[in-house]
Design a protein around this motif. Structure first.
Motif, mmCIF file in Angstrom:
data_model
loop_
_atom_site.group_PDB
_atom_site.id
_atom_site.type_symbol
_atom_site.label_atom_id
_atom_site.label_comp_id
_atom_site.label_asym_id
_atom_site.label_seq_id
_atom_site.Cartn_x
_atom_site.Cartn_y
_atom_site.Cartn_z
ATOM 1 N N ALA A 146 0.831 -1.196 0.000
ATOM 2 C CA ALA A 146 0.000 0.000 0.000
ATOM 3 C C ALA A 146 0.865 1.245 0.000
ATOM 4 O O ALA A 146 1.891 1.308 0.674
ATOM 5 C CB ALA A 146 -0.904 -0.003 1.226
ATOM 6 N N THR A 147 0.458 2.249 -0.756
ATOM 7 C CA THR A 147 1.255 3.476 -0.834
ATOM 8 C C THR A 147 1.075 4.354 0.395
ATOM 9 O O THR A 147 1.949 5.167 0.697
ATOM 10 C CB THR A 147 0.900 4.286 -2.091
ATOM 11 N N LEU A 148 -0.041 4.215 1.087
ATOM 12 C CA LEU A 148 -0.239 4.936 2.345
ATOM 13 C C LEU A 148 0.086 3.974 3.478
ATOM 14 O O LEU A 148 -0.576 2.955 3.643
ATOM 15 C CB LEU A 148 -1.669 5.451 2.460
ATOM 16 N N VAL A 149 1.089 4.331 4.218
ATOM 17 C CA VAL A 149 1.598 3.434 5.252
ATOM 18 C C VAL A 149 1.325 4.041 6.623
ATOM 19 O O VAL A 149 1.611 5.216 6.852
ATOM 20 C CB VAL A 149 3.119 3.219 5.086
ATOM 21 N N LYS A 150 0.764 3.249 7.498
ATOM 22 C CA LYS A 150 0.527 3.705 8.876
ATOM 23 C C LYS A 150 1.584 3.101 9.791
ATOM 24 O O LYS A 150 1.932 1.933 9.655
ATOM 25 C CB LYS A 150 -0.869 3.309 9.327
ATOM 26 N N GLY A 151 2.041 3.925 10.712
ATOM 27 C CA GLY A 151 3.078 3.448 11.624
ATOM 28 C C GLY A 151 2.658 3.594 13.071
ATOM 29 O O GLY A 151 1.488 3.734 13.378
ATOM 30 N N ILE A 152 3.644 3.598 13.927
ATOM 31 C CA ILE A 152 3.362 3.707 15.351
ATOM 32 C C ILE A 152 3.140 5.163 15.745
ATOM 33 O O ILE A 152 3.505 6.079 15.006
ATOM 34 C CB ILE A 152 4.507 3.098 16.186
ATOM 35 N N ASN A 153 2.536 5.354 16.900
ATOM 36 C CA ASN A 153 2.359 6.689 17.491
ATOM 37 C C ASN A 153 1.544 7.634 16.615
ATOM 38 O O ASN A 153 1.690 8.846 16.725
ATOM 39 C CB ASN A 153 3.712 7.330 17.815
ATOM 40 N N GLY A 154 0.680 7.097 15.750
ATOM 41 C CA GLY A 154 -0.203 7.928 14.944
ATOM 42 C C GLY A 154 0.417 8.516 13.692
ATOM 43 O O GLY A 154 -0.207 9.325 12.998
ATOM 44 N N PHE A 155 1.647 8.136 13.382
ATOM 45 C CA PHE A 155 2.303 8.644 12.178
ATOM 46 C C PHE A 155 1.894 7.829 10.951
ATOM 47 O O PHE A 155 1.597 6.639 11.042
ATOM 48 C CB PHE A 155 3.824 8.587 12.337
ATOM 49 N N GLU A 156 1.911 8.503 9.807
ATOM 50 C CA GLU A 156 1.722 7.821 8.540
ATOM 51 C C GLU A 156 2.529 8.520 7.462
ATOM 52 O O GLU A 156 2.989 9.666 7.642
ATOM 53 C CB GLU A 156 0.246 7.748 8.150
ATOM 54 N N ALA A 157 2.736 7.812 6.368
ATOM 55 C CA ALA A 157 3.499 8.375 5.258
ATOM 56 C C ALA A 157 2.913 7.848 3.963
ATOM 57 O O ALA A 157 2.396 6.730 3.909
ATOM 58 C CB ALA A 157 4.974 7.995 5.375
#
Lengths: 115, 116
Positions: A54-65
């Motif tokens: 997926a081009t939208l990536v979700k990470g920890i602590n509410g961050f995404e890229a």
């Protein structure tokens, strides 16, 4: 050869404001991309990664890229900054093919969160 | 949760002395790395190690540097004759998979090397 450019060595935002940290890469083929965070006197912690799913990536602590091939960008965002987000953030790349495994890091962005 | 550990956390040495920085990678990982970060600068790749040999190294990794996996758990970086400019934070990292997979590297907390 790959490279990473992080625009803005220092970014300040108010608590509760949007966080946007910019990362542009240079690579002959789309690489794998990572964001790492470094808190004072600590090591590097992986926030999120793009590995051609997926081009939208979700990470920890509410961050995404979001990976944008047309813009060769992988900017990091968070809708609402928290004081605990103050840290240095590094964008990094590695080849998506071949045997090379080294990470190439950007120069980092120091995020300050103002009360 | 498994983690990469490094010892010591801080090493002070005199110029010209040899130092050995130690790392214990995550136990089922196959690739091992050393990076360094000079104060205020970006993190730089030094060397990667797979199957008991160096797989890649950067221009920084010259003859004064060496790496070794002396047993089944430790991974070491030796600097033979330290220079003032070797003062930096040295990070060890490890990753699980081989060349066919993405490269998520897990980093240790670092060893701060100060050369006087």
């Amino acid at each position: 050869a790959q490279s990473v450019t992080q625009l803005g060595s220092h970014v300040s935002v108010s608590e509760g404001a949007l966080v946007l940290l910019r990362c542009n890469y240079s690579s002959s083929v789309p690489p794998y991309l990572f964001w790492y965070v470094q808190y004072p006197n600590q090591g590097l912690q992986l926030l999120l990664k793009y590995t051609s799913a997926a081009t939208l990536v979700k990470g920890i602590n509410g961050f995404e890229a979001e990976f944008k091939k047309s813009e060769t960008s992988f900017h990091l965002t968070k809708p609402s900054a928290h004081m605990s987000d103050a840290a240095e953030y590094f964008c990094a790349v590695t080849p998506s093919s071949g045997s090379a495994r080294q990470l190439t890091f950007g120069s980092g962005t120091q995020l300050t969160v103002l009360p | 949760e498994p983690e990469v550990t490094q010892t010591p956390s801080h090493q002070v040495t005199q110029m010209g002395q040899e130092v050995i920085l130690r790392c214990v990678p995550i136990s089922n990982h196959l690739y091992f790395y050393w990076y360094r970060q000079i104060l205020g600068q970006k993190v730089e790749f030094l060397v990667s190690f797979y199957n008991n040999e160096i797989s890649e190294k950067s221009e920084i990794f010259d003859d004064q540097f060496s790496v070794e996996r002396p047993d089944g758990s430790n991974f070491t970086l030796k600097i033979r004759s330290t220079k003032l400019e070797d003062s930096a934070m040295y990070f060890c990292a490890s990753s699980e998979r081989g060349a066919s997979s993405y490269n998520e590297q897990f980093f240790g907390p670092g060893t701060r090397l100060t050369v006087l």
